[in-house]
Design a protein around this motif. Structure first.
Motif, PDB file in Angstrom:
ATOM      1  N   TRP A  45      19.608  20.034  26.632  1.00  0.00           N
ATOM      2  CA  TRP A  45      19.517  21.357  26.018  1.00  0.00           C
ATOM      3  C   TRP A  45      19.691  22.461  27.048  1.00  0.00           C
ATOM      4  O   TRP A  45      20.318  23.492  26.759  1.00  0.00           O
ATOM      5  CB  TRP A  45      18.170  21.520  25.305  1.00  0.00           C
ATOM      6  N   ILE A  46      19.154  22.266  28.242  1.00  0.00           N
ATOM      7  CA  ILE A  46      19.309  23.251  29.320  1.00  0.00           C
ATOM      8  C   ILE A  46      20.791  23.398  29.683  1.00  0.00           C
ATOM      9  O   ILE A  46      21.306  24.511  29.866  1.00  0.00           O
ATOM     10  CB  ILE A  46      18.513  22.834  30.571  1.00  0.00           C
ATOM     11  N   VAL A  47      21.479  22.263  29.786  1.00  0.00           N
ATOM     12  CA  VAL A  47      22.910  22.284  30.121  1.00  0.00           C
ATOM     13  C   VAL A  47      23.705  22.975  29.020  1.00  0.00           C
ATOM     14  O   VAL A  47      24.587  23.806  29.289  1.00  0.00           O
ATOM     15  CB  VAL A  47      23.436  20.852  30.351  1.00  0.00           C
ATOM     16  N   VAL A  48      23.383  22.661  27.757  1.00  0.00           N
ATOM     17  CA  VAL A  48      24.103  23.262  26.630  1.00  0.00           C
ATOM     18  C   VAL A  48      23.925  24.773  26.617  1.00  0.00           C
ATOM     19  O   VAL A  48      24.890  25.524  26.463  1.00  0.00           O
ATOM     20  CB  VAL A  48      23.628  22.657  25.284  1.00  0.00           C
ATOM     21  N   VAL A  49      22.683  25.258  26.789  1.00  0.00           N
ATOM     22  CA  VAL A  49      22.445  26.700  26.723  1.00  0.00           C
ATOM     23  C   VAL A  49      23.119  27.410  27.891  1.00  0.00           C
ATOM     24  O   VAL A  49      23.590  28.550  27.751  1.00  0.00           O
ATOM     25  CB  VAL A  49      20.929  27.014  26.679  1.00  0.00           C
ATOM     26  N   GLY A  50      23.204  26.743  29.046  1.00  0.00           N
ATOM     27  CA  GLY A  50      23.869  27.352  30.195  1.00  0.00           C
ATOM     28  C   GLY A  50      25.369  27.477  30.005  1.00  0.00           C
ATOM     29  O   GLY A  50      25.963  28.517  30.315  1.00  0.00           O
ATOM     30  N   ILE A  51      25.980  26.428  29.478  1.00  0.00           N
ATOM     31  CA  ILE A  51      27.433  26.439  29.267  1.00  0.00           C
ATOM     32  C   ILE A  51      27.807  27.324  28.074  1.00  0.00           C
ATOM     33  O   ILE A  51      28.754  28.113  28.136  1.00  0.00           O
ATOM     34  CB  ILE A  51      27.952  25.006  29.054  1.00  0.00           C
ATOM     35  N   ALA A  52      27.040  27.209  26.978  1.00  0.00           N
ATOM     36  CA  ALA A  52      27.363  27.957  25.756  1.00  0.00           C
ATOM     37  C   ALA A  52      27.293  29.462  25.982  1.00  0.00           C
ATOM     38  O   ALA A  52      28.046  30.224  25.382  1.00  0.00           O
ATOM     39  CB  ALA A  52      26.421  27.555  24.627  1.00  0.00           C
ATOM     40  N   GLY A  53      26.389  29.890  26.868  1.00  0.00           N
ATOM     41  CA  GLY A  53      26.290  31.316  27.146  1.00  0.00           C
ATOM     42  C   GLY A  53      27.564  31.899  27.718  1.00  0.00           C
ATOM     43  O   GLY A  53      27.909  33.062  27.455  1.00  0.00           O
ATOM     44  N   LEU A  54      28.290  31.091  28.503  1.00  0.00           N
ATOM     45  CA  LEU A  54      29.555  31.543  29.082  1.00  0.00           C
ATOM     46  C   LEU A  54      30.713  31.357  28.101  1.00  0.00           C
ATOM     47  O   LEU A  54      31.546  32.249  27.927  1.00  0.00           O
ATOM     48  CB  LEU A  54      29.849  30.784  30.378  1.00  0.00           C
ATOM     49  N   THR A  55      30.772  30.195  27.439  1.00  0.00           N
ATOM     50  CA  THR A  55      31.899  29.922  26.550  1.00  0.00           C
ATOM     51  C   THR A  55      31.905  30.838  25.327  1.00  0.00           C
ATOM     52  O   THR A  55      32.976  31.198  24.829  1.00  0.00           O
ATOM     53  CB  THR A  55      31.889  28.453  26.080  1.00  0.00           C
ATOM     54  N   ALA A  56      30.724  31.238  24.848  1.00  0.00           N
ATOM     55  CA  ALA A  56      30.657  32.121  23.674  1.00  0.00           C
ATOM     56  C   ALA A  56      31.386  33.427  23.950  1.00  0.00           C
ATOM     57  O   ALA A  56      32.227  33.874  23.158  1.00  0.00           O
ATOM     58  CB  ALA A  56      29.205  32.385  23.290  1.00  0.00           C
ATOM     59  N   HIS A  57      31.071  34.043  25.082  1.00  0.00           N
ATOM     60  CA  HIS A  57      31.668  35.343  25.393  1.00  0.00           C
ATOM     61  C   HIS A  57      33.131  35.196  25.817  1.00  0.00           C
ATOM     62  O   HIS A  57      33.946  36.076  25.543  1.00  0.00           O
ATOM     63  CB  HIS A  57      30.844  36.047  26.468  1.00  0.00           C
ATOM     64  N   TYR A  58      33.468  34.084  26.456  1.00  0.00           N
ATOM     65  CA  TYR A  58      34.862  33.861  26.830  1.00  0.00           C
ATOM     66  C   TYR A  58      35.723  33.700  25.575  1.00  0.00           C
ATOM     67  O   TYR A  58      36.809  34.274  25.470  1.00  0.00           O
ATOM     68  CB  TYR A  58      34.987  32.621  27.712  1.00  0.00           C
ATOM     69  N   CYS A  59      35.230  32.916  24.607  1.00  0.00           N
ATOM     70  CA  CYS A  59      35.982  32.707  23.361  1.00  0.00           C
ATOM     71  C   CYS A  59      36.120  34.003  22.576  1.00  0.00           C
ATOM     72  O   CYS A  59      37.188  34.305  22.029  1.00  0.00           O
ATOM     73  CB  CYS A  59      35.299  31.644  22.500  1.00  0.00           C
ATOM     74  N   LEU A  60      35.044  34.785  22.525  1.00  0.00           N
ATOM     75  CA  LEU A  60      35.087  36.044  21.786  1.00  0.00           C
ATOM     76  C   LEU A  60      36.076  37.011  22.424  1.00  0.00           C
ATOM     77  O   LEU A  60      36.883  37.660  21.731  1.00  0.00           O
ATOM     78  CB  LEU A  60      33.692  36.664  21.729  1.00  0.00           C
ATOM     79  N   THR A  61      36.047  37.105  23.759  1.00  0.00           N
ATOM     80  CA  THR A  61      36.984  37.974  24.467  1.00  0.00           C
ATOM     81  C   THR A  61      38.422  37.511  24.248  1.00  0.00           C
ATOM     82  O   THR A  61      39.331  38.329  24.053  1.00  0.00           O
ATOM     83  CB  THR A  61      36.666  37.990  25.977  1.00  0.00           C
ATOM     84  N   SER A  62      38.639  36.206  24.265  1.00  0.00           N
ATOM     85  CA  SER A  62      39.980  35.657  24.050  1.00  0.00           C
ATOM     86  C   SER A  62      40.473  35.953  22.642  1.00  0.00           C
ATOM     87  O   SER A  62      41.651  36.264  22.434  1.00  0.00           O
ATOM     88  CB  SER A  62      39.978  34.137  24.292  1.00  0.00           C
ATOM     89  N   ALA A  63      39.580  35.865  21.655  1.00  0.00           N
ATOM     90  CA  ALA A  63      39.960  36.182  20.273  1.00  0.00           C
ATOM     91  C   ALA A  63      40.417  37.632  20.169  1.00  0.00           C
ATOM     92  O   ALA A  63      41.424  37.934  19.514  1.00  0.00           O
ATOM     93  CB  ALA A  63      38.778  35.932  19.339  1.00  0.00           C
ATOM     94  N   LEU A  64      39.700  38.534  20.843  1.00  0.00           N
ATOM     95  CA  LEU A  64      40.061  39.956  20.808  1.00  0.00           C
ATOM     96  C   LEU A  64      41.373  40.230  21.529  1.00  0.00           C
ATOM     97  O   LEU A  64      42.029  41.234  21.268  1.00  0.00           O
ATOM     98  CB  LEU A  64      38.939  40.791  21.435  1.00  0.00           C
ATOM     99  N   SER A  65      41.775  39.339  22.438  1.00  0.00           N
ATOM    100  CA  SER A  65      43.049  39.514  23.123  1.00  0.00           C
ATOM    101  C   SER A  65      44.233  39.078  22.258  1.00  0.00           C
ATOM    102  O   SER A  65      45.379  39.405  22.552  1.00  0.00           O
ATOM    103  CB  SER A  65      43.064  38.729  24.447  1.00  0.00           C
ATOM    104  N   HIS A  66      43.946  38.357  21.175  1.00  0.00           N
ATOM    105  CA  HIS A  66      45.018  37.863  20.294  1.00  0.00           C
ATOM    106  C   HIS A  66      45.074  38.586  18.952  1.00  0.00           C
ATOM    107  O   HIS A  66      46.020  38.387  18.182  1.00  0.00           O
ATOM    108  CB  HIS A  66      44.854  36.356  20.047  1.00  0.00           C
ATOM    109  N   ALA A  67      44.084  39.411  18.661  1.00  0.00           N
ATOM    110  CA  ALA A  67      44.078  40.156  17.396  1.00  0.00           C
ATOM    111  C   ALA A  67      43.160  41.361  17.541  1.00  0.00           C
ATOM    112  O   ALA A  67      42.224  41.341  18.344  1.00  0.00           O
ATOM    113  CB  ALA A  67      43.602  39.253  16.250  1.00  0.00           C
ATOM    114  N   PRO A  68      43.416  42.433  16.761  1.00  0.00           N
ATOM    115  CA  PRO A  68      42.573  43.625  16.832  1.00  0.00           C
ATOM    116  C   PRO A  68      41.137  43.334  16.398  1.00  0.00           C
ATOM    117  O   PRO A  68      40.879  42.370  15.675  1.00  0.00           O
ATOM    118  CB  PRO A  68      43.240  44.607  15.864  1.00  0.00           C
TER     119      PRO A  68
END
Length: 298
Positions: A215-238
């Protein structure tokens, strides 16, 4: 890639799917971790993992660690104080109120950004921002139902988290004028590691059990991937395309809450979330029209 001609909604949808999975993973792992750790300890260990990961990424980037030099140290500290506070409140809310209620309250983040931007960035308070804020307030009342259901500390924590995230967004906008994304994340994980351990220290820092490691590993990785994915989505659509996609996080987390924790599916949460989303979309569309008008007048 903000223009319609270069927009790719399908690609944005795939990135948003990753963001939704990441946010859901972070919520569930955050609740499981708090069986042993408090939010300060959770944030400390989460930030350590994030710091290690971002250092690896920076070491392979073109500019290397030269890009983490900054002349805005004070602004970095201020940004991370608000983000750290918001994230702690969010993790507290995860543990004490239904996940769907927390996510719905978190959706007020863009509305707080619209309200605070005139004060902190000198932006103009428009009619759309005022109406959007009003819709957000109505949505919060529908979700929390004061007078019908008891207001709990978790509801206030969810709103406090949204305000903290909004201030984080505004200060990040200022930092991104001079610093890179990797620089911002480097100082975020570094400073929040220190904050977490410093605030946990008076009560004694708990060493988590072996059962908590995944769970510690998941929360550490998910915190970065969540914002990376969201930023990437905004780079492909308004943002006007991405915002409705993010709303899918509400039914997704509601179903997970029902299946894993037996939380009820409440119509008022979905209705309130939809009203909050409407306020967000009103602001997004107004900003797009204003930007288009400014571009054509030049």
């Amino acid at each position: 890639m903000s223009s319609s001609s270069s927009s790719s909604p399908m690609t944005a949808a795939m990135w948003m799917g990753g963001a939704i999975l990441s946010f859901a993973s972070m919520a569930i792992s955050g609740r499981e971790i708090q069986a042993e750790l408090d939010t300060f300890e959770l944030m400390a260990y989460r930030s350590v993992i994030g710091f290690v990961l971002i250092c690896v990424v920076i070491s392979f980037s073109k500019r290397g660690f030269s890009q983490v030099k900054t002349q805005k140290a004070g602004l970095h500290i201020l940004r991370n104080v608000f983000h750290f506070t918001g994230q702690n409140l969010w993790f507290y809310g995860v543990a004490v109120i239904p996940l769907a209620q927390l996510v719905a309250l978190e959706f007020t983040n863009p509305i707080w950004v619209a309200l605070l931007a005139p004060l902190l960035l000198g932006e103009r308070m428009t009619r759309a921002r005022a109406v959007g804020a009003l819709l957000g307030f109505i949505g919060v009342l529908i979700v929390a139902r004061p007078g019908v259901a008891p207001l709990e500390a978790g509801h206030f924590a969810g709103l406090g988290a949204a305000v903290g995230f909004a201030l984080n967004t505004l200060f990040t906008k200022k930092l991104m004028r001079t610093d890179t994304t990797l620089c911002v994340i480097f100082w975020m994980t570094a400073s929040q590691t220190v904050m977490g351990f410093a605030l946990a220290a008076p009560g004694g820092v708990t060493m988590f059990s072996a059962a908590l490691v995944p769970w510690i590993v998941v929360v550490g990785i998910a915190g970065l991937t969540a914002h990376y994915c969201l930023t990437s989505a905004l780079s492909h659509a308004p943002a006007s395309v991405v915002a409705p996609m993010e709303f899918l996080r509400l039914p997704f987390i509601a179903v997970l809450g029902m299946l894993i924790y037996g939380e009820p599916l409440e119509l008022t949460v979905f209705l309130g979330g939809a009203v909050i989303l409407a306020g967000n979309l009103l602001n997004v569309n107004a900003e797009r029209r204003a930007a288009r008008a400014a571009a054509t007048s030049v």
